[in-house]
Design an enzyme around this catalytic site. Structure first.
Site, mmCIF file in Angstrom:
data_model
loop_
_atom_site.group_PDB
_atom_site.id
_atom_site.type_symbol
_atom_site.label_atom_id
_atom_site.label_comp_id
_atom_site.label_asym_id
_atom_site.label_seq_id
_atom_site.Cartn_x
_atom_site.Cartn_y
_atom_site.Cartn_z
ATOM 1 N N SER A 251 0.920 -0.852 0.021
ATOM 2 C CA SER A 251 -0.244 0.092 0.042
ATOM 3 C C SER A 251 1.153 1.421 0.032
ATOM 4 O O SER A 251 1.533 1.536 -0.788
ATOM 5 C CB SER A 251 -1.146 -0.187 0.842
ATOM 6 O OG SER A 251 -1.686 0.772 1.113
ATOM 7 N N ASP A 558 -8.797 -3.311 -5.928
ATOM 8 C CA ASP A 558 -8.485 -4.291 -4.785
ATOM 9 C C ASP A 558 -9.482 -4.082 -4.062
ATOM 10 O O ASP A 558 -9.419 -4.198 -2.862
ATOM 11 C CB ASP A 558 -7.265 -4.502 -4.769
ATOM 12 C CG ASP A 558 -6.670 -3.330 -4.053
ATOM 13 O OD1 ASP A 558 -7.309 -2.013 -3.795
ATOM 14 O OD2 ASP A 558 -5.529 -3.276 -3.771
ATOM 15 N N HIS A 611 -7.834 -5.619 -0.482
ATOM 16 C CA HIS A 611 -6.253 -4.629 -0.463
ATOM 17 C C HIS A 611 -5.046 -5.080 0.698
ATOM 18 O O HIS A 611 -4.205 -5.585 0.084
ATOM 19 C CB HIS A 611 -6.660 -3.724 -0.480
ATOM 20 C CG HIS A 611 -5.722 -2.435 -0.652
ATOM 21 N ND1 HIS A 611 -5.108 -2.118 -1.432
ATOM 22 C CD2 HIS A 611 -5.390 -1.530 0.905
ATOM 23 C CE1 HIS A 611 -3.705 -1.674 -1.239
ATOM 24 N NE2 HIS A 611 -4.464 -1.231 -0.113
#
Lengths: 656, 657
Positions: A251, A558, A611
């Site tokens: 991320s 995602d 995610h």
């Protein structure tokens, strides 16, 4: 058992039941017994009528609780008796180890925003007893116990973006910093465990935890986090037999590590070639290279899909002033002191994210229920005709990241004055005049470019602070000396990759989940203490094309990061030798199609593409393990693509 | 849900308003009544207990967190400010980065790879923490905690690694602090993780092996360099505790030694990076406790337990054999051998005399109260022979040296134990000694520090063969001898030079005022299969009030684990001034902390304790450390602070300096 029985009798029955009766019972013969018992019962009954009231209610309660406890313990006991692992899929680590894959390159894990733990080192009196306890991640017990205190300690200073006076909240260190976000909710734990199975341990695995609230450069200023990371990588490189490291950012960690690579060569004393010498590959998991639209909505109105949905379900709850909760206002006040949020705003402006009429994803099919991927459509031939005609429909205008719906309520001039009454939760909106808000909503449509102006006008302080640390444009001329400033280092469109031709860059992300791309806003109904004037218009739905739902337009991604942001740089921006990648480092895209867990037993799934849940995706773990054990991207099988990322990238015309 | 329904139905039937109905149907009611018999009562009872427990818990949580403190204050009066708060008011602030080096046993170990039986324990603590797995699967635990008997490294398929970070040794078990108090106080003057580092290492391994396996020494080096450079060049203050003192001594030699064996930091690395080394309770010259631990897996505590309940520990009935298991496990740990008494008879005394001979437990206290009486009231007591660290029988311990007739055990033939096969599962090296070997050991009667190494090599040849490759226990004649470049000498202060760093300071900080094991009276254990053949003779005690012999253990002044001599001698004499062990003449300070037991139960482990681990919560010690960390020198602290006779005793030790 008998003792317990007697005890119970003693407590409740004995005082009221005549002892003579019991004695009689024992002495009587069988023949008399029935008669005797009736007598006794009648006798007891008479007395019980008095006693009954006292004990029955409590007694039943106790009985219930006791039963529940016992059942619970029994279950717990059975659970413990159960073999630790259900016969199921073999973990990827075990399988790969059997194939002879063993630890080779040291691994550095870079956590993203939110998932890293924060702990208290110095605080106000209200935080007594919390020294070195987690404020963020873990059980979050403090939110419920002392919410205001908790919020105060998590906020940063509004001017400097650093610690407020008298408060020191620091990132947890070590693998525990982000292995589990909350008990049972893994982040890195699965990956760590599988890495350990092929021989990794703490000497060749490092969690580069940092305070994710700060801007990237400030982590170095305050905590010397970048220096520590550099020293750690150098140490691991040397002490593991001069093997380059494999970096695994997740991320926002991908942006952080981009920043690190520029820092280490330009300012950290590593010199040119440091990355080439120390880094084998960077395996970005769900990277937010070009930002996420979600960041816009959370800065603008502290809400995202989930919050908007909640509001639609229970309209009064979040906005109620009854309890003076003002949860959203608090969230906004605190999160606006976090500079790192600004690093997530969409980068590249209209060229990447689309303008009023055009966007790269415009012919995206949003029929999520029966969605098929382009490749599959082609192979299936004539069956697809119907769907093709579906696509021909009017394209969705994803480029308008924020648009104001048709319903603009008339301004209520008097209400703005009453703000003084609820001054407890001051957000910057209190300083924005009513006229300005009106004007903002009349502007109707904002693209990635004009968005920044919008945010600057509604959150001037935050943007001023944060824009000293982040930039969101596209560089015209990368050799311009101004790009040596650290504020450009985390924007892939304004920095060159380090000169490291052997380094590999991977983009690993999930696809197949609707992901927020743009929003329909409306003005909030005016209230006394409503200080957030905008909210997502959750009534806005689109019937002809499922992209708009609850005020939010969705694309493929995602769940947090759209495919465009995660994949574009590796698909096009850095592919081959470009001006952003002058030495031609190899790039690979590895997509993982989301398959929801089949049943509850699977937990968060072994094939998830979401995610965070993707960190438990078996295919992804195998890829990471293989690369850590020495494989190259070509050996992995090169690109693995399910989405339209290549096509999308073609649509985006930027000078390379 | 069905439970609820069932209960509700029952409840309705019993409702008082329907009592008349009930009387009409006695049969039905009787059925009800039967249901309320055994199981229900049980449930009821559990429910009651649960409810009561929850109530208490709820009340406890409602209680303001300052309540216990309030009660304590009401009883004992206001407590002194914690040193962190006090010094902060004085304006002290963090300056030098601080490195903690934990000692043996106190740091956590966690599992990274294990056998089948250890499933689900991945990255869980095996050592430290709650020790939950000891009870759940003791044999599995023992198997994972043991090291390989030949190499002293991991057994195949098992990886147990030290916990990293401050959590490694802040608390040993929940509520039992080790470093936590110190960390908290340092944090109050501004320390945090970028300026504090816990140099945790696997304390089971020999020191050099921590580098070989985990690169622990390299990590410490890299971290110190990083902290010094990111804190504006302020040198680090090192705070080793217990065995950490030896470990850090080893580190200082390692870091300056050239690359293949050492860290390649160059000859002035320590001078450049270290401001002060503040040893807490350092067993620099070893501890006698290590001997009894290796010899018979027992210490004072176990001997006492045996005296109280003679049967329990020796039971063969349950096949528990606790001590044997313990011995088998600890004998695979090389690090225990780093603490065998060093310096031989020169330091620890011979058959006739030892430096501490004139020690009287009550003397110092008398001195403190009325010094005038001292000369006349010296009791006419038998001299204690502390030099005989192990003696067989109380008479030997007290006899004059001329009366002891020793038969040399070295080279004695070991017999084979016939019954060997039956106790293979708890293998200790004693099974290979046989009767002949055991007899030879007892015939020698009294062992001084010099004989100990030979004794241990005799009873545990494999262990000592491993250990002597990593540790040495002698005194160097000539420090220039190139053999002293080998790492096995690095942790023995009598066989190494301190690094060339004239500005560096060394503090020896330790508790005094607690009786500490110094020598043992042993006896042959009643013969049984699979038993450890020797044990401390708990019947050996002196009746006189002033005697140091109790339950087979001779005690002297110390901190309960380390005798004063071991903790203080190097700083009091061996390194004081410019000596051959301290060629650059770095300054040494002895800081003693008189033990004062906590006044009452509420004070926990006390703020003035001098005990080996509890001293980490001693306010005076914490204050000293913080002042040095904030920039003070040893002279500014007030130089030496001595309560014991350490200087007097040191003078008695004739050691070429």
């Amino acid at each position: 058992m008998a003792a317990i029985l007697r005890f119970r009798k003693l407590c409740f029955l004995e005082p009221s039941s005549p002892s003579s009766c019991n004695e009689h019972k024992k002495q009587t013969t069988k023949r008399d017994e029935k008669k005797m018992r009736e007598n006794c019962d009648a006798e007891e009954d008479g007395l019980r009528k008095k006693g009954v009231k006292e004990w029955r209610c409590i007694d039943s309660c106790c009985w219930m609780i006791g039963l529940m406890c016992t059942a619970w313990w029994l279950l717990l006991f059975l659970h413990h008796c159960m073999p630790a692992s259900l016969p199921g899929a073999e973990p990827p680590g075990v399988r790969l180890r059997r194939q002879g894959v063993v630890a080779l390159h040291p691994v550095v894990l870079v956590p993203g925003i939110v998932t890293g733990g924060l702990e208290l080192w110095e605080g106000r009196p209200c935080s007594d007893g919390l020294f070195r306890q987690r404020l963020w991640a873990g059980s979050f017990a403090e939110i419920f116990k002392r919410p205001m205190c908790w919020l105060e300690h998590l906020s940063l200073d509004n001017e400097t973006g650093l610690d407020p006076a008298g408060i020191r909240v620091r990132a947890s260190s070590g693998l525990v910093a982000a292995d589990y976000f909350a008990p049972g909710y893994f982040v890195w734990a699965n990956l760590i465990e599988n890495l350990a199975r092929i021989g990794y341990e703490e000497k060749n695995m490092h969690m580069a935890a940092y305070d994710w609230r700060l801007s990237f450069q400030n982590t170095e200023v305050r905590d010397q986090t970048l220096s520590r990371l550099k020293s750690k990588i150098e140490l691991m490189y040397v002490s593991n037999g001069y093997k380059k490291v494999v970096v695994v950012p997740h991320s926002m960690g991908a942006n952080y590590f981009l920043h690190f690579m520029k820092w280490v060569e330009l300012a950290g004393g590593g010199g040119r070639g440091w990355c080439a010498k120390h880094i084998k590959s960077i395996m970005n998991i769900g990277p937010v290279f070009l930002g996420v639209p979600k960041a816009v909505s959370s800065i603008l109105s502290a809400e995202s899909k989930d919050v908007a949905f909640l509001r639609a379900m229970a309209p009064g709850l979040l906005d109620s002033e009854i309890f003076r909760l003002q949860a959203l206002e608090h969230v906004m006040r605190v999160s606006r002191t976090w500079d790192s949020l600004v690093s997530l705003l969409p980068k590249g402006g209209e060229a990447v994210w689309g303008n009023l009429d055009w966007s790269p994803e415009e012919d995206h099919v949003c029929d999520w229920g029966t969605r098929k991927y382009q490749q599959q459509l082609k192979t299936k031939g004539n069956e697809t005709d119907g769907r093709h005609s579906f696509q021909v429909q009017e394209p969705t205008k994803f480029g308008r990241i924020v648009s104001f719906g048709k319903t603009v309520p008339s301004p209520d001039a008097t209400s703005s004055k009453s703000n003084a009454l609820c001054g407890k939760v001051k957000t910057e909106y209190d300083e924005v005049s009513q006229e300005k808000i009106q004007k903002i909503s009349e502007e109707r449509v904002y693209t990635a470019d004009t968005l920044l102006d919008l945010l600057r006008s509604v959150a001037p302080k935050m943007m001023k602070r944060a824009e000293a640390h982040f930039s969101h444009g596209i560089a015209e001329n990368l050799s311009d000396p101004k790009y040596n400033h650290y504020k450009y280092w985390s924007n892939p469109l304004e920095t060159e990759l380090p000169e490291a031709p052997d380094m590999e860059i991977y983009s690993l992300y999930g696809v197949g989940i609707p992901t927020e791309r743009s929003y329909v806003y409306k003005l909030s109904p005016q209230g006394k203490c409503r200080s957030i004037p905008f909210q997502i218009d959750s009534s806005a739905d689109d019937s002809h094309n499922g992209c708009l739902k609850g005020g939010v337009y969705f694309v493929d991604g995602d769940e947090s990061v759209p495919v465009l942001s995660a994949g574009f740089m590796c698909a096009k921006g850095w592919k081959g030798k470009t001006r952003f990648n002058p030495s031609g480092s190899a790039t690979y895209i590895r997509e993982y199609k989301h398959i929801a867990p089949a049943n509850l037993l699977h937990g968060r799934g072994l094939e998830s593409g979401a995610h965070v849940d993707i960190m438990g995706n078996v295919a992804l773990i195998e890829d990471v393990l293989s690369v850590a054990a020495g494989a190259s991207g070509v050996e992995l099988g090169g690109d693995r693509i399910y989405s339209d990322i290549m096509k999308l990238s073609e649509e985006i015309k930027i000078h390379l | 849900m069905s439970l609820l329904r069932r209960r509700r139905r029952g409840g309705q039937d019993h409702e008082p308003g329907k009592a008349e109905e009930e009387e009409k149907k006695p049969e039905q009611r009787r059925a009800e009544k039967k249901k309320w018999s055994c199981l229900d009562s049980c449930c009821w009872f559990i429910g009651c207990v649960c409810v009561a427990w929850w109530m208490l818990l709820f009340l406890y949580n409602l209680m303001p967190s300052s309540f216990p403190q309030y009660v304590t204050e009401a009883i004992t009066g206001p407590p002194p400010d914690p040193p962190g708060l006090k010094l902060r008011k004085e304006g002290l602030a963090a300056k030098h980065p601080v490195v903690f080096v934990p000692g043996i046993v106190t740091a956590g170990l966690e599992l990274w790879e294990g056998h089948q039986c250890a499933q689900g324990l991945f990255r869980k603590r095996l050592w430290g923490g709650t020790f939950g797995s000891v009870y759940k699967r003791p044999l599995c635990w023992e198997e994972h905690m043991s090291l390989d008997n030949e190499t002293g490294l991991d057994p195949p398929g098992v990886r147990v690694r030290p916990v990293t970070g401050l959590v490694a040794a802040d608390y040993f078990a929940p509520g039992y602090f080790v470093w936590a108090v110190l960390i908290e106080n340092l944090a109050q003057i501004g320390y945090e993780e970028k300026t504090m580092y816990m140099a945790s290492y696997d304390w089971r391994l020999s020191f050099q092996n921590t580098e070989v396996r985990d690169q622990s020494l390299s990590r410490i080096k890299s971290n110190i360099e990083l902290m010094v450079s990111t804190n504006g060049g302020n040198k680090a203050v090192i705070i080793p505790h217990s065995m950490g003192v030896l470990y850090f001594l080893h580190f200082m030699k390692w870091v300056e030694a050239p690359a293949p064996m050492g860290g390649g930091g160059g000859p002035d690395w320590c001078a450049k990076h270290i401001k002060a080394v503040m040893n807490i309770g350092g067993p620099l010259l070893g501890v006698p406790k290590a001997v009894s631990g290796l010899f018979s897996a027992e210490a004072k505590d176990i001997a006492v337990a045996r005296a109280i309940a003679p049967g329990v520990l020796d039971q063969d009935l349950f096949h528990i054999q606790t001590l044997q298991h313990l011995m088998k496990m600890t004998r695979t740990w090389d690090s225990t051998m780093s603490m065998i008494p060093k310096g031989g008879d020169t330091i620890w005394g011979d058959l006739d005399s030892s430096p501490e001979d004139d020690y009287l437990p009550s003397k110092r206290r008398q001195n403190a109260t009325d010094e005038a009486k001292d000369g006349s009231s010296e009791p006419k007591r038998k001299r204690m022979h502390y030099g005989r660290i192990i003696s067989f029988g109380k008479d030997i311990a007290e006899a004059d040296s001329s009366e002891i007739n020793r038969v040399n055990f070295r080279g004695a033939v070991k017999g084979r134990n016939v019954a060997n096969d039956t106790c293979v599962d708890v293998w200790t090296e004693y099974q290979e000694m046989g009767f002949g070997g055991i007899k030879a050991v007892t015939e020698y009667k009294a062992y001084t520090a010099g004989d100990l190494v030979d004794l241990l090599s005799f009873v545990a040849p494999k262990m000592m063969a491993r250990g002597s490759a990593h540790f040495s226990y002698g005194i160097a004649d000539d420090l220039d001898d190139p053999k002293y470049l080998h790492y096995k000498y690095w942790s023995n202060p009598l066989e190494t030079r301190l690094p060339n760093a004239p500005d560096m300071e060394i503090f020896a900080m330790y508790g005094v005022g607690i009786l500490t094991e110094r020598a043992y009276v042993y006896t042959e254990a009643p013969w049984a299969e699979c038993q450890i053949p020797f044990r401390i003779d708990t019947s050996a005690s002196e009746e006189e009030e002033d005697m140091c012999l109790k339950d087979g253990v001779l005690s002297v002044e110390g901190d309960e684990t380390v005798p004063v001599l071991s903790a203080g001698f190097m700083s009091a004499k061996g390194w004081r001034g410019v000596t051959r062990f301290n060629p650059s003449g770095m300054k040494n300070f002895v800081r003693e902390y008189e033990h004062a037991p906590p006044a009452n139960f509420l004070e926990g482990r006390g703020t003035q304790s001098g005990a080996h681990v509890d001293i980490m919560g001693n306010f005076a010690l914490i204050e000293d450390i913080m002042r040095v960390a904030a920039g003070a020198t040893g002279d500014e602290l007030g130089g030496d602070r001595v309560y014991s006779d350490i200087f007097e005793w040191s003078q008695k030790i004739k050691l070429k300096l």
